[in-house]
Design an enzyme around this catalytic site. Structure first.
Site, PDB file in Angstrom:
ATOM      1  N   HIS A  31      -9.049   6.096 -10.211  1.00  0.00           N
ATOM      2  CA  HIS A  31      -8.859   5.301  -9.001  1.00  0.00           C
ATOM      3  C   HIS A  31      -7.487   4.607  -9.006  1.00  0.00           C
ATOM      4  O   HIS A  31      -6.695   4.768  -8.073  1.00  0.00           O
ATOM      5  CB  HIS A  31      -9.988   4.275  -8.870  1.00  0.00           C
ATOM      6  N   GLU A  32      -7.208   3.866 -10.053  1.00  0.00           N
ATOM      7  CA  GLU A  32      -5.944   3.114 -10.083  1.00  0.00           C
ATOM      8  C   GLU A  32      -4.743   4.058 -10.136  1.00  0.00           C
ATOM      9  O   GLU A  32      -3.706   3.790  -9.528  1.00  0.00           O
ATOM     10  CB  GLU A  32      -5.920   2.121 -11.253  1.00  0.00           C
ATOM     11  N   ASP A  90      -8.681 -11.025   1.847  1.00  0.00           N
ATOM     12  CA  ASP A  90      -9.567 -10.644   0.743  1.00  0.00           C
ATOM     13  C   ASP A  90     -10.999 -10.408   1.230  1.00  0.00           C
ATOM     14  O   ASP A  90     -11.768  -9.687   0.598  1.00  0.00           O
ATOM     15  CB  ASP A  90      -9.574 -11.719  -0.356  1.00  0.00           C
ATOM     16  N   GLU A 106      -3.710  -1.721  -9.384  1.00  0.00           N
ATOM     17  CA  GLU A 106      -2.758  -0.609  -9.471  1.00  0.00           C
ATOM     18  C   GLU A 106      -1.301  -1.041  -9.560  1.00  0.00           C
ATOM     19  O   GLU A 106      -0.451  -0.498  -8.856  1.00  0.00           O
ATOM     20  CB  GLU A 106      -2.971   0.306  -8.261  1.00  0.00           C
ATOM     21  N   GLU A 113      -7.390   1.924   0.263  1.00  0.00           N
ATOM     22  CA  GLU A 113      -8.577   2.109  -0.584  1.00  0.00           C
ATOM     23  C   GLU A 113      -9.423   3.332  -0.204  1.00  0.00           C
ATOM     24  O   GLU A 113      -9.983   3.992  -1.075  1.00  0.00           O
ATOM     25  CB  GLU A 113      -9.428   0.842  -0.584  1.00  0.00           C
ATOM     26  N   TYR A 127     -13.308   0.964   1.654  1.00  0.00           N
ATOM     27  CA  TYR A 127     -13.420   1.898   0.535  1.00  0.00           C
ATOM     28  C   TYR A 127     -14.224   3.147   0.908  1.00  0.00           C
ATOM     29  O   TYR A 127     -13.765   4.268   0.707  1.00  0.00           O
ATOM     30  CB  TYR A 127     -14.100   1.216  -0.667  1.00  0.00           C
ATOM     31  N   HIS A 166      -3.819   5.390  -6.754  1.00  0.00           N
ATOM     32  CA  HIS A 166      -3.029   4.450  -5.963  1.00  0.00           C
ATOM     33  C   HIS A 166      -1.516   4.683  -6.139  1.00  0.00           C
ATOM     34  O   HIS A 166      -0.723   4.205  -5.325  1.00  0.00           O
ATOM     35  CB  HIS A 166      -3.336   3.007  -6.378  1.00  0.00           C
TER      36      HIS A 166
HETATM   37  N1  BES Z   1      -6.464  -2.751  -5.347  1.00  0.00           N
HETATM   38  C1  BES Z   1      -7.807  -2.898  -5.765  1.00  0.00           C
HETATM   39  C2  BES Z   1      -8.145  -4.297  -6.227  1.00  0.00           C
HETATM   40  C3  BES Z   1      -7.939  -5.361  -5.170  1.00  0.00           C
HETATM   41  C4  BES Z   1      -8.322  -5.161  -3.861  1.00  0.00           C
HETATM   42  C5  BES Z   1      -7.384  -6.568  -5.534  1.00  0.00           C
HETATM   43  C6  BES Z   1      -8.117  -6.157  -2.918  1.00  0.00           C
HETATM   44  C7  BES Z   1      -7.185  -7.570  -4.594  1.00  0.00           C
HETATM   45  C8  BES Z   1      -7.561  -7.362  -3.280  1.00  0.00           C
HETATM   46  C9  BES Z   1      -8.137  -1.925  -6.902  1.00  0.00           C
HETATM   47  O1  BES Z   1      -7.516  -0.689  -6.790  1.00  0.00           O
HETATM   48  C10 BES Z   1      -9.613  -1.638  -6.846  1.00  0.00           C
HETATM   49  O2  BES Z   1     -10.058  -1.091  -5.875  1.00  0.00           O
HETATM   50  N2  BES Z   1     -10.327  -1.992  -7.899  1.00  0.00           N
HETATM   51  C11 BES Z   1     -11.733  -1.696  -8.021  1.00  0.00           C
HETATM   52  C12 BES Z   1     -11.860  -0.392  -8.748  1.00  0.00           C
HETATM   53  C13 BES Z   1     -13.019   0.425  -8.370  1.00  0.00           C
HETATM   54  C14 BES Z   1     -13.097   0.716  -6.889  1.00  0.00           C
HETATM   55  C15 BES Z   1     -12.975   1.735  -9.138  1.00  0.00           C
HETATM   56  C16 BES Z   1     -12.385  -2.817  -8.799  1.00  0.00           C
HETATM   57  O3  BES Z   1     -11.673  -3.712  -9.256  1.00  0.00           O
HETATM   58  O4  BES Z   1     -13.589  -2.815  -8.924  1.00  0.00           O
HETATM   59 ZN    ZN Z   2      -8.298   0.458  -5.204  1.00  0.00          ZN
END
Ligand code: BES
Ligand code: ZN
Length: 622
Positions: A309-310, A389, A285, A332, A397, A313
């Site tokens: 989703h993005e 991470d 995002e 999340e 989530y 954010h």
């Molecule tokens: N912000 C996250 C990606 C992220 C989380 C990067 C933690 C680094 C550390 C992003 O918004 C996300 O949740 N992406 C998901 C999307 C899905 C839940 C629709 C993905 O990449 O799968």
């Molecule tokens: Zn996310």
């Protein structure tokens, strides 16, 4: 008598530490060395050159700071940068700096000597070859195959590997940047962006809203732009652009739907950047410019909820930000809730309810895997001493989602929406801890109503393990006669070998979410004949929907359905989305032959993957 619960007022249930945290704006972050209560950054002027020959970013970061405590030192986070010089003030008087002890995952504190009056610090630096936020792609790894590409991924704590910064989500700053790149490439950032290349290859950026460091982003490549509507558009490599524009044609509608729910979109433009397939996430995002994987371009718009989703954010995360990574559910969980509300507004209730069904399954699986007494299943987590991470799991989530869903059910949607809108408005461009959110919730929604308190059970959700029994979710689709009830029945018919009207399958299972549901609820063990029969009905093996591919290929590996072998191999070589490929490697590893095959495929696929991805899989397959 175990169940006898004393209903003490909420504040008494918070420990002293939590109360203190809720009261103060600055919360201690175990994943940053900086001490923002003493000296904190407020604005960045970045001036860098992107050099593809030696794969380095070099230049200077000029920080405006607030030396709150009139200290003689300010601390930044450093992730293996090569720093050549640091100066103070507009006159650039050279100063000294030292490093503290290096810690696993965190890098080391960069301690800069300043004066009580210091307002400006200039850090001259070059990135290291190991910079964890950077992926340098050779032309072969791009769609066009002719020009190199660079992109960053800063979340959670990788910003420090490409810019010296106070790398905590609780610290916000505005930024301007000048980025110099080879003159046939375009540069883009998480800011106001250019739409076309210029012959000098020098680009200027402005982010006028204060953001945390994990939202700093840069991409450089052979990229073109096409508008979708007045304030939305898509950036991609030329050969990908038309397909992307078709796939994400609804993005403007999504912004409108989101605004109708929780207030104005405050960032100006909302654009997408479609990256090369090694991008390790589905989406990221970055403000003004969501980064997404090209692998969600299924051709039939079936995976576009990633945009919901993005985009969500832009409120939950970018506008109101988790204060530390231990409050990650505020980013999340809220976003998953918001995402499903956008999808409901655009695609209807049934689609949103099916998503909720997957969410529940994902949450149950996560709790099973982590153990239903594990502290890691609390919404408020403690990842001190670990890489944050690791906390990117379905607790944040989906338990986060269901906590909000449970509150919604308890107070009614109308009231909950007013509350959420107020929460975003009153905390706009601020970072918030779990405790601060709970205070706000109590003051603005619960308001001492003890019936409501009992109904919601805040403490069980936030500081308790597993899934509280008061979890709210829609049962419509699974109840007799409902869509999922029907599909559930078809799962039984299709796998029990009983005679049935097979045309029902194609009639009842049409949308990709329906197909996903069907596969999810198949018995884990099927014969090759059964797999073949289902494939004849739906051609799952040939699907272009990566969600379906992930589910079906998992089944195929587990059931030795070799018809899918080639497709699985191609999928793993062409798709670098971590959370969509690691599960398949794990599935293969369950048998000795599978492990051998996994290693063979990995050998071919590894050069395509992002460092973050291959580091995780190296560990897995070693
Ligand atoms: N912000 C996250 C990606 C992220 C989380 C990067 C933690 C680094 C550390 C992003 O918004 C996300 O949740 N992406 C998901 C999307 C899905 C839940 C629709 C993905 O990449 O799968
Ligand atoms: Zn996310």
């Amino acid at each position: 008598m175990k169940n006898l619960i004393l209903f003490i007022p909420f504040l008494m249930m918070l420990s002293c530490k939590q109360k203190e945290q809720a009261a103060s704006q600055l919360v201690e972050d175990p994943h940053s060395f900086s001490k923002p209560a003493i000296a904190v950054v407020e604005h960045l002027d970045l001036d860098i050159k992107v050099n593809f020959e030696n794969q380095q970013i070099s230049g200077k970061a000029v920080w405006k700071i607030n030396n709150k405590a009139k200290s003689n030192e300010i601390i930044f986070d450093d992730g293996q940068l090569n720093i050549s010089k640091i100066t103070l003030g507009a006159e650039e008087k050279e100063t000294t700096f030292t490093y503290g002890e290096e810690k696993e995952f965190l890098g080391r504190p960069l301690k800069v000597v300043i004066t009580p009056e210091t307002k400006l610090i200039t850090i001259y630096y070059t990135t290291n070859a190991q910079a964890s936020a950077l992926q340098w792609l050779n032309p072969h790894q791009t769609a066009g195959k002719k020009r190199p590409y660079l992109f960053t991924q800063s979340e959670s704590i990788a910003a420090r590997s490409w810019i010296p910064c106070q790398d905590s989500p609780g610290i916000r700053f505005t930024y301007n940047a000048t980025v110099s790149v080879p003159n046939d490439l375009l540069a883009l950032m998480s800011a106001e962006n250019p739409e076309v290349k210029n012959s000098k290859g020098i680009y200027h950026f402005k982010q006028i809203h204060p953001i945390p460091s994990y939202l700093l982003a840069l991409a450089v490549g052979d990229i073109e732009f096409k508008a979708v509507d007045k304030r939305t558009g898509i950036y991609a490599e030329p050969s990908v652009l038309a397909n992307a524009v078709y796939e994400f044609a609804d993005m403007g509608k999504m912004v409108n739907a989101a605004e109708k729910l929780y207030g104005p979109y405050r960032w100006g433009r909302y654009d997408l950047l479609v990256l090369p397939p090694s991008f390790p996430f589905g989406g990221m995002e970055n403000p003004n410019l969501t980064f997404i994987t090209p692998t969600v371009i299924a051709g039939d718009r079936s995976l576009v909820s990633i945009i919901s989703h993005e985009l969500a954010h832009s409120w939950s995360g970018n506008l109101v930000t988790n204060a530390t990574w231990n409050d990650f559910w505020l980013n999340e969980g809220f976003t998953n809730y918001f995402e499903r509300r956008i999808d409901e507004a655009i695609f209807g209730k049934t689609e949103a309810q099916i998503q909720e069904e997957f969410a529940k399954k994902a949450l149950e699986d996560a709790v099973k895997e982590m153990g239903d007494t594990s502290k890691d299943t609390y919404l408020k987590t403690d990842y001190t001493g670990r890489n944050p991470d690791e906390g990117t799991n379905d607790i944040a989530y989906e338990k986060g989602y269901f906590f909000l869903r449970t509150i919604e059910e308890a107070v009614g949607r109308e009231k909950f929406d007013v509350f959420l809108r107020g929460y975003f408005d009153s905390h706009a461009f601020q970072s918030v801890s779990t405790e601060q959110f709970l205070l706000y919730l109590n003051e603005n929604l619960i308001k001492g109503n003890s019936d409501l308190e009992k109904k919601i059970r805040i403490n069980d959700w936030v500081y308790g393990p597993g899934i509280p029994s008061n979890i709210a979710y829609s049962k419509d689709l699974l109840s007799k006669g409902g869509k999922l009830w029907k599909i559930d029945g078809l799962v039984v018919s299709a796998t029990k070998g009983l005679p049935f009207d097979t045309s029902m399958l194609k009639r009842e299972i049409v949308t990709s979410n329906e197909k996903k549901f069907f596969i999810t609820y198949l018995p884990k063990k099927l014969s090759v004949e059964q797999m073949k029969f289902l494939d004849e009905q739906f051609n799952f093996t040939g699907s272009n929907n990566t969600d379906i591919q992930l589910l079906w290929y998992t089944m195929a590996i587990g059931n030795h359905y070799t018809v899918a072998d080639k497709r699985i191999e191609d999928y793993l070589i062409e798709n670098g989305r971590m959370w969509h490929i690691i599960p398949l490697y794990k599935e293969m590893m369950k048998t000795p032959e599978g492990l051998k095959r996994a290693k063979e495929i990995y050998k071919k696929a590894r050069p395509n993957y992002h460092p973050m991805t291959y580091m995780a899989i190296d560990k897995l397959l070693k």
